[in-house]
Design a protein around this motif. Structure first.
Motif, mmCIF file in Angstrom:
data_model
loop_
_atom_site.group_PDB
_atom_site.id
_atom_site.type_symbol
_atom_site.label_atom_id
_atom_site.label_comp_id
_atom_site.label_asym_id
_atom_site.label_seq_id
_atom_site.Cartn_x
_atom_site.Cartn_y
_atom_site.Cartn_z
ATOM 1 N N GLY A 70 0.804 -1.211 0.000
ATOM 2 C CA GLY A 70 0.000 0.000 0.000
ATOM 3 C C GLY A 70 0.838 1.262 0.000
ATOM 4 O O GLY A 70 0.382 2.312 -0.461
ATOM 5 N N LEU A 71 2.071 1.179 0.507
ATOM 6 C CA LEU A 71 2.970 2.329 0.536
ATOM 7 C C LEU A 71 3.941 2.307 -0.640
ATOM 8 O O LEU A 71 4.176 3.338 -1.277
ATOM 9 N N ALA A 72 4.512 1.141 -0.910
ATOM 10 C CA ALA A 72 5.469 1.005 -2.018
ATOM 11 C C ALA A 72 4.702 0.721 -3.303
ATOM 12 O O ALA A 72 4.698 -0.396 -3.823
ATOM 13 N N THR A 73 4.037 1.731 -3.811
ATOM 14 C CA THR A 73 3.183 1.575 -4.982
ATOM 15 C C THR A 73 4.025 1.491 -6.258
ATOM 16 O O THR A 73 5.187 1.919 -6.280
ATOM 17 N N PRO A 74 3.458 0.973 -7.339
ATOM 18 C CA PRO A 74 4.199 0.931 -8.603
ATOM 19 C C PRO A 74 4.704 2.289 -9.048
ATOM 20 O O PRO A 74 5.832 2.414 -9.528
ATOM 21 N N ASP A 75 3.890 3.331 -8.888
ATOM 22 C CA ASP A 75 4.320 4.673 -9.284
ATOM 23 C C ASP A 75 5.536 5.119 -8.475
ATOM 24 O O ASP A 75 6.478 5.716 -9.025
ATOM 25 N N LEU A 76 5.521 4.835 -7.173
ATOM 26 C CA LEU A 76 6.641 5.225 -6.327
ATOM 27 C C LEU A 76 7.888 4.432 -6.682
ATOM 28 O O LEU A 76 8.990 4.992 -6.779
ATOM 29 N N LEU A 77 7.742 3.129 -6.882
ATOM 30 C CA LEU A 77 8.891 2.298 -7.242
ATOM 31 C C LEU A 77 9.528 2.801 -8.537
ATOM 32 O O LEU A 77 10.752 2.909 -8.638
ATOM 33 N N SER A 78 8.697 3.077 -9.532
ATOM 34 C CA SER A 78 9.209 3.563 -10.815
ATOM 35 C C SER A 78 9.927 4.895 -10.647
ATOM 36 O O SER A 78 11.006 5.117 -11.224
ATOM 37 N N ALA A 79 9.333 5.781 -9.862
ATOM 38 C CA ALA A 79 9.921 7.107 -9.674
ATOM 39 C C ALA A 79 11.276 7.015 -8.976
ATOM 40 O O ALA A 79 12.227 7.715 -9.346
ATOM 41 N N VAL A 80 11.380 6.166 -7.963
ATOM 42 C CA VAL A 80 12.647 6.021 -7.235
ATOM 43 C C VAL A 80 13.726 5.463 -8.156
ATOM 44 O O VAL A 80 14.859 5.957 -8.175
ATOM 45 N N LEU A 81 13.389 4.423 -8.919
ATOM 46 C CA LEU A 81 14.375 3.840 -9.840
ATOM 47 C C LEU A 81 14.825 4.856 -10.881
ATOM 48 O O LEU A 81 16.028 5.031 -11.122
ATOM 49 N N GLU A 82 13.884 5.553 -11.506
ATOM 50 C CA GLU A 82 14.235 6.507 -12.554
ATOM 51 C C GLU A 82 15.059 7.667 -11.992
ATOM 52 O O GLU A 82 16.017 8.123 -12.620
ATOM 53 N N ASN A 83 14.690 8.137 -10.808
ATOM 54 C CA ASN A 83 15.440 9.229 -10.187
ATOM 55 C C ASN A 83 16.878 8.804 -9.903
ATOM 56 O O ASN A 83 17.826 9.556 -10.141
ATOM 57 N N HIS A 84 17.043 7.581 -9.413
ATOM 58 C CA HIS A 84 18.395 7.094 -9.115
ATOM 59 C C HIS A 84 19.237 7.000 -10.386
ATOM 60 O O HIS A 84 20.398 7.426 -10.406
ATOM 61 N N LEU A 85 18.655 6.443 -11.450
ATOM 62 C CA LEU A 85 19.404 6.288 -12.694
ATOM 63 C C LEU A 85 19.765 7.637 -13.299
ATOM 64 O O LEU A 85 20.877 7.823 -13.821
ATOM 65 N N GLU A 86 18.842 8.587 -13.229
ATOM 66 C CA GLU A 86 19.129 9.920 -13.769
ATOM 67 C C GLU A 86 20.253 10.601 -12.985
ATOM 68 O O GLU A 86 21.154 11.215 -13.576
ATOM 69 N N GLN A 87 20.218 10.494 -11.661
ATOM 70 C CA GLN A 87 21.280 11.086 -10.851
ATOM 71 C C GLN A 87 22.609 10.388 -11.115
ATOM 72 O O GLN A 87 23.674 11.024 -11.117
#
Length: 203
Positions: free
Chosen positions: A173-190
């Protein structure tokens, strides 16, 4: 005329039945009898495909690994490395029902592997493959990075993907697909934007 059954296909179907039982009752509940009931077979019929519960569980765990690897290998890859990394690595996260089922079963198997040597060997094999994939992506995304930096970034990416998957299994309920995707993409971009600390092989 009796229907011909493909042996390996039936084994994969039984692995999926085991997954359903594991998601519902845990690995401990995935007995030969219970999986046979879930699959609509007699215990004797299931033993034609798996002689014991350990054999069934080992096959079911490897089936998780193979499905994830096939999907990641088959996804269309953009030409640009960063976008390709986002697409491929996203396949390792539980972003839809199919991947969520695989992830929940995998986490259950990893917990069982603490006391089960054959499952522990499979766990280690899978994690070694994931770490190797992370190392290849780090090399592609940061080709100018020093060797030590690549090692650290590999472990960071490996820990991020594994950690997100565990969080999704524990707190969906907290680790939603949208959040998981955002965290991964943010890490790769940084990762791509950060200035390398040196070139490979430099002291």
């Amino acid at each position: 005329m009796p229907k011909l059954v493909n042996y390996e296909e039936r084994r994969r179907e039984l692995a999926l039945a085991a997954w359903r039982v594991i998601r519902r009752d845990g690995v401990e509940g995935a007995s030969v009898r219970e999986v046979a009931r879930e699959a609509g077979l007699s215990t004797g019929s299931l033993r034609h495909y798996f002689r014991s519960q350990p054999e069934l569980l080992t096959f079911a765990m490897r089936h998780v690994m193979e499905r994830v690897e096939r999907r990641a290998a088959g996804v269309p890859r953009p030409a640009e490395p960063l976008e390709a990394a986002k697409v491929v690595l996203a396949e390792l996260l539980p972003l839809d029902e199919e991947r969520r089922a695989e992830n929940e079963v995998w986490v259950a198997f990893v917990a069982r592997a603490m006391v089960d040597a054959p499952l522990a060997a499979l766990r280690d094999e899978a994690y070694d493959r994931l770490r190797g994939a992370c190392a290849r992506w780090i090399t592609e995304l940061r080709p100018a990075g020093a060797d030590e930096e690549r090692v650290l970034e590999t472990e960071r990416l490996f820990g991020l993907i594994d950690g997100l998957a565990v969080h999704a299994a524990m707190r969906p309920g907290l680790a939603t697909p949208d959040l998981l995707s955002a965290v991964l993409e943010n890490h790769l971009e940084q990762l791509v934007q950060a200035k390398p600390t040196g070139t490979a092989g430099e002291p």
